[in-house]
Scaffold this motif. Sequence first.
Motif, PDB file in Angstrom:
ATOM      1  N   MET A   1       0.843  -1.188   0.000  1.00  0.00           N
ATOM      2  CA  MET A   1       0.000   0.000   0.000  1.00  0.00           C
ATOM      3  C   MET A   1       0.884   1.245   0.000  1.00  0.00           C
ATOM      4  SD  MET A   1      -2.877   1.268   2.706  1.00  0.00           S
ATOM      5  CE  MET A   1      -1.679   1.408   4.011  1.00  0.00           C
ATOM      6  N   LEU A   2       0.444   2.249  -0.728  1.00  0.00           N
ATOM      7  CA  LEU A   2       1.181   3.490  -0.878  1.00  0.00           C
ATOM      8  C   LEU A   2       0.328   4.638  -0.345  1.00  0.00           C
ATOM      9  CD1 LEU A   2       3.480   5.207  -2.265  1.00  0.00           C
ATOM     10  CD2 LEU A   2       2.039   5.160  -4.317  1.00  0.00           C
ATOM     11  N   ILE A   3       0.912   5.480   0.521  1.00  0.00           N
ATOM     12  CA  ILE A   3       0.273   6.718   0.955  1.00  0.00           C
ATOM     13  C   ILE A   3       0.931   7.829   0.152  1.00  0.00           C
ATOM     14  CG2 ILE A   3      -0.199   8.306   2.864  1.00  0.00           C
ATOM     15  CD1 ILE A   3      -1.503   5.565   3.268  1.00  0.00           C
ATOM     16  N   ARG A   4       0.112   8.590  -0.571  1.00  0.00           N
ATOM     17  CA  ARG A   4       0.654   9.638  -1.438  1.00  0.00           C
ATOM     18  C   ARG A   4      -0.276  10.837  -1.451  1.00  0.00           C
ATOM     19  NH1 ARG A   4      -2.570   9.755  -5.812  1.00  0.00           N
ATOM     20  NH2 ARG A   4      -3.513   7.842  -6.606  1.00  0.00           N
TER      21      ARG A   4
ATOM     22  N   SER B   1      -4.041  16.377   1.324  1.00  0.00           N
ATOM     23  CA  SER B   1      -5.029  15.572   0.610  1.00  0.00           C
ATOM     24  C   SER B   1      -4.326  14.267   0.278  1.00  0.00           C
ATOM     25  CB  SER B   1      -5.502  16.302  -0.652  1.00  0.00           C
ATOM     26  OG  SER B   1      -6.577  15.615  -1.248  1.00  0.00           O
ATOM     27  N   LEU B   2      -4.430  13.328   1.228  1.00  0.00           N
ATOM     28  CA  LEU B   2      -3.668  12.076   1.148  1.00  0.00           C
ATOM     29  C   LEU B   2      -4.543  10.916   0.682  1.00  0.00           C
ATOM     30  CD1 LEU B   2      -1.703  12.279   4.533  1.00  0.00           C
ATOM     31  CD2 LEU B   2      -0.927  12.970   2.247  1.00  0.00           C
TER      32      LEU B   2
ATOM     33  N   GLY C   1     -10.079  15.826   8.529  1.00  0.00           N
ATOM     34  CA  GLY C   1     -11.400  15.317   8.209  1.00  0.00           C
ATOM     35  C   GLY C   1     -11.837  15.743   6.814  1.00  0.00           C
ATOM     36  N   PRO C   2     -12.466  14.846   6.119  1.00  0.00           N
ATOM     37  CA  PRO C   2     -12.763  13.496   6.561  1.00  0.00           C
ATOM     38  C   PRO C   2     -11.575  12.539   6.400  1.00  0.00           C
ATOM     39  CG  PRO C   2     -13.713  13.846   4.391  1.00  0.00           C
ATOM     40  CD  PRO C   2     -13.104  15.160   4.826  1.00  0.00           C
ATOM     41  N   LEU C   3     -11.648  11.485   7.194  1.00  0.00           N
ATOM     42  CA  LEU C   3     -10.775  10.319   7.049  1.00  0.00           C
ATOM     43  C   LEU C   3     -11.705   9.186   6.649  1.00  0.00           C
ATOM     44  CD1 LEU C   3      -8.260   8.506   7.438  1.00  0.00           C
ATOM     45  CD2 LEU C   3      -8.821   8.421   9.867  1.00  0.00           C
ATOM     46  N   ALA C   4     -11.419   8.537   5.536  1.00  0.00           N
ATOM     47  CA  ALA C   4     -12.313   7.502   5.026  1.00  0.00           C
ATOM     48  C   ALA C   4     -11.525   6.337   4.451  1.00  0.00           C
ATOM     49  CB  ALA C   4     -13.220   8.089   3.942  1.00  0.00           C
ATOM     50  N   VAL C   5     -12.054   5.142   4.686  1.00  0.00           N
ATOM     51  CA  VAL C   5     -11.465   3.912   4.131  1.00  0.00           C
ATOM     52  C   VAL C   5     -12.603   3.120   3.482  1.00  0.00           C
ATOM     53  CG1 VAL C   5     -10.280   1.739   4.678  1.00  0.00           C
ATOM     54  CG2 VAL C   5      -9.627   3.856   5.853  1.00  0.00           C
ATOM     55  N   ALA C   6     -12.331   2.588   2.304  1.00  0.00           N
ATOM     56  CA  ALA C   6     -13.336   1.770   1.621  1.00  0.00           C
ATOM     57  C   ALA C   6     -13.835   0.692   2.579  1.00  0.00           C
ATOM     58  CB  ALA C   6     -12.736   1.143   0.368  1.00  0.00           C
ATOM     59  N   PRO C   7     -15.156   0.528   2.703  1.00  0.00           N
ATOM     60  CA  PRO C   7     -15.695  -0.411   3.694  1.00  0.00           C
ATOM     61  C   PRO C   7     -15.111  -1.822   3.621  1.00  0.00           C
ATOM     62  CG  PRO C   7     -17.452   0.948   2.825  1.00  0.00           C
ATOM     63  CD  PRO C   7     -16.214   1.267   2.023  1.00  0.00           C
ATOM     64  N   GLU C   8     -14.856  -2.317   2.432  1.00  0.00           N
ATOM     65  CA  GLU C   8     -14.310  -3.675   2.298  1.00  0.00           C
ATOM     66  C   GLU C   8     -12.855  -3.763   2.738  1.00  0.00           C
ATOM     67  OE1 GLU C   8     -13.688  -1.654  -1.686  1.00  0.00           O
ATOM     68  OE2 GLU C   8     -15.299  -1.718  -0.196  1.00  0.00           O
ATOM     69  N   ARG C   9     -12.232  -2.620   3.039  1.00  0.00           N
ATOM     70  CA  ARG C   9     -10.834  -2.588   3.457  1.00  0.00           C
ATOM     71  C   ARG C   9     -10.661  -2.151   4.915  1.00  0.00           C
ATOM     72  NH1 ARG C   9      -7.047  -2.848  -0.658  1.00  0.00           N
ATOM     73  NH2 ARG C   9      -5.716  -3.263   1.133  1.00  0.00           N
ATOM     74  N   HIS C  10     -11.766  -2.086   5.660  1.00  0.00           N
ATOM     75  CA  HIS C  10     -11.669  -1.727   7.080  1.00  0.00           C
ATOM     76  C   HIS C  10     -10.833  -2.745   7.843  1.00  0.00           C
ATOM     77  CE1 HIS C  10     -15.381   1.123   7.465  1.00  0.00           C
ATOM     78  NE2 HIS C  10     -14.492   1.539   6.583  1.00  0.00           N
ATOM     79  N   ARG C  11     -10.247  -2.280   8.936  1.00  0.00           N
ATOM     80  CA  ARG C  11      -9.466  -3.107   9.861  1.00  0.00           C
ATOM     81  C   ARG C  11      -8.216  -3.715   9.222  1.00  0.00           C
ATOM     82  NH1 ARG C  11     -12.086  -2.860  14.402  1.00  0.00           N
ATOM     83  NH2 ARG C  11     -14.338  -2.871  14.517  1.00  0.00           N
ATOM     84  N   GLN C  12      -7.648  -2.982   8.269  1.00  0.00           N
ATOM     85  CA  GLN C  12      -6.415  -3.421   7.622  1.00  0.00           C
ATOM     86  C   GLN C  12      -5.277  -2.428   7.832  1.00  0.00           C
ATOM     87  OE1 GLN C  12      -7.143  -4.522   3.504  1.00  0.00           O
ATOM     88  NE2 GLN C  12      -8.986  -5.661   4.060  1.00  0.00           N
ATOM     89  N   GLY C  13      -5.492  -1.437   8.709  1.00  0.00           N
ATOM     90  CA  GLY C  13      -4.446  -0.473   9.018  1.00  0.00           C
ATOM     91  C   GLY C  13      -4.357   0.710   8.076  1.00  0.00           C
ATOM     92  N   ILE C  14      -5.295   0.832   7.150  1.00  0.00           N
ATOM     93  CA  ILE C  14      -5.243   1.906   6.158  1.00  0.00           C
ATOM     94  C   ILE C  14      -5.499   3.263   6.818  1.00  0.00           C
ATOM     95  CG2 ILE C  14      -6.323   2.832   4.069  1.00  0.00           C
ATOM     96  CD1 ILE C  14      -6.854  -0.198   3.326  1.00  0.00           C
ATOM     97  N   GLY C  15      -6.537   3.343   7.637  1.00  0.00           N
ATOM     98  CA  GLY C  15      -6.822   4.600   8.338  1.00  0.00           C
ATOM     99  C   GLY C  15      -5.682   4.997   9.253  1.00  0.00           C
TER     100      GLY C  15
ATOM    101  N   ALA D   1      -2.515   4.235   8.891  1.00  0.00           N
ATOM    102  CA  ALA D   1      -1.380   4.681   8.068  1.00  0.00           C
ATOM    103  C   ALA D   1      -1.612   6.108   7.563  1.00  0.00           C
ATOM    104  CB  ALA D   1      -1.167   3.726   6.894  1.00  0.00           C
ATOM    105  N   LEU D   2      -2.827   6.415   7.140  1.00  0.00           N
ATOM    106  CA  LEU D   2      -3.142   7.774   6.698  1.00  0.00           C
ATOM    107  C   LEU D   2      -2.981   8.762   7.850  1.00  0.00           C
ATOM    108  CD1 LEU D   2      -6.243   6.981   4.485  1.00  0.00           C
ATOM    109  CD2 LEU D   2      -4.204   8.198   3.690  1.00  0.00           C
ATOM    110  N   MET D   3      -3.491   8.400   9.030  1.00  0.00           N
ATOM    111  CA  MET D   3      -3.414   9.307  10.183  1.00  0.00           C
ATOM    112  C   MET D   3      -1.965   9.522  10.606  1.00  0.00           C
ATOM    113  SD  MET D   3      -4.948  11.285  12.249  1.00  0.00           S
ATOM    114  CE  MET D   3      -6.661  10.884  12.139  1.00  0.00           C
ATOM    115  N   ALA D   4      -1.170   8.475  10.640  1.00  0.00           N
ATOM    116  CA  ALA D   4       0.240   8.615  11.031  1.00  0.00           C
ATOM    117  C   ALA D   4       0.976   9.554  10.077  1.00  0.00           C
ATOM    118  CB  ALA D   4       0.917   7.244  11.078  1.00  0.00           C
TER     119      ALA D   4
END
Length: 166
Positions: free
Chosen positions: A1-4, A48-49, A78-92, A94-97
């Motif tokens: 996964m890439l944060i950009r 805008s990540l 805000g907002p912070l959003a993750v695709a529902p099918e990808r919840h609980r995978q550390g994406i949010g 990683a974005l917050m960090a």
Amino acid sequence: MLIRNEAPGDAPAIAQVVTEAMRLLPQATGTEARIVDRLRQSGALTLSLVAEDGGVVVGYLAASAARIGEQGGWGLIGPLAVAPERHRQGIGSALMAEAIRRLRADSRGAALVGDPGYYGRFGFRAFPGLFVPGCPPEVVQALPFDGEAPQGELIHHPAFGLDQKE
């Protein structure tokens, strides 16, 4: 996964992720994707990540300039959003960090309105005297980078439609 950083052409995918993710929240208004569009159009996005996996946008985080009382220099997340099918995978997380890391460079602190159970993991907390009219005090949170407790109203950009002072 890439944060950009958001790239040209990402707006439709961002809107889709934000809309789908926010539908799951009881406090959602259905306007969250339009808020991001208005922030973008007014040049108010300080961050805008995008979280991208296999070329697909799976998460998004916006930050804009905010004030607490008369004190400027805050980054409103805000907002912070993750695709529902990808919840609980550390994406949010990683974005917050990444957002906190970047905001530390030139902000007094970060602030948001959200679930204390989730955002407390990143050091956010409610402070006596920190408020947004109409919001329960426990959901109005800040992470001051200088350790100084913020006091006053958290003033959002007008794109949020809260009819607050700029």
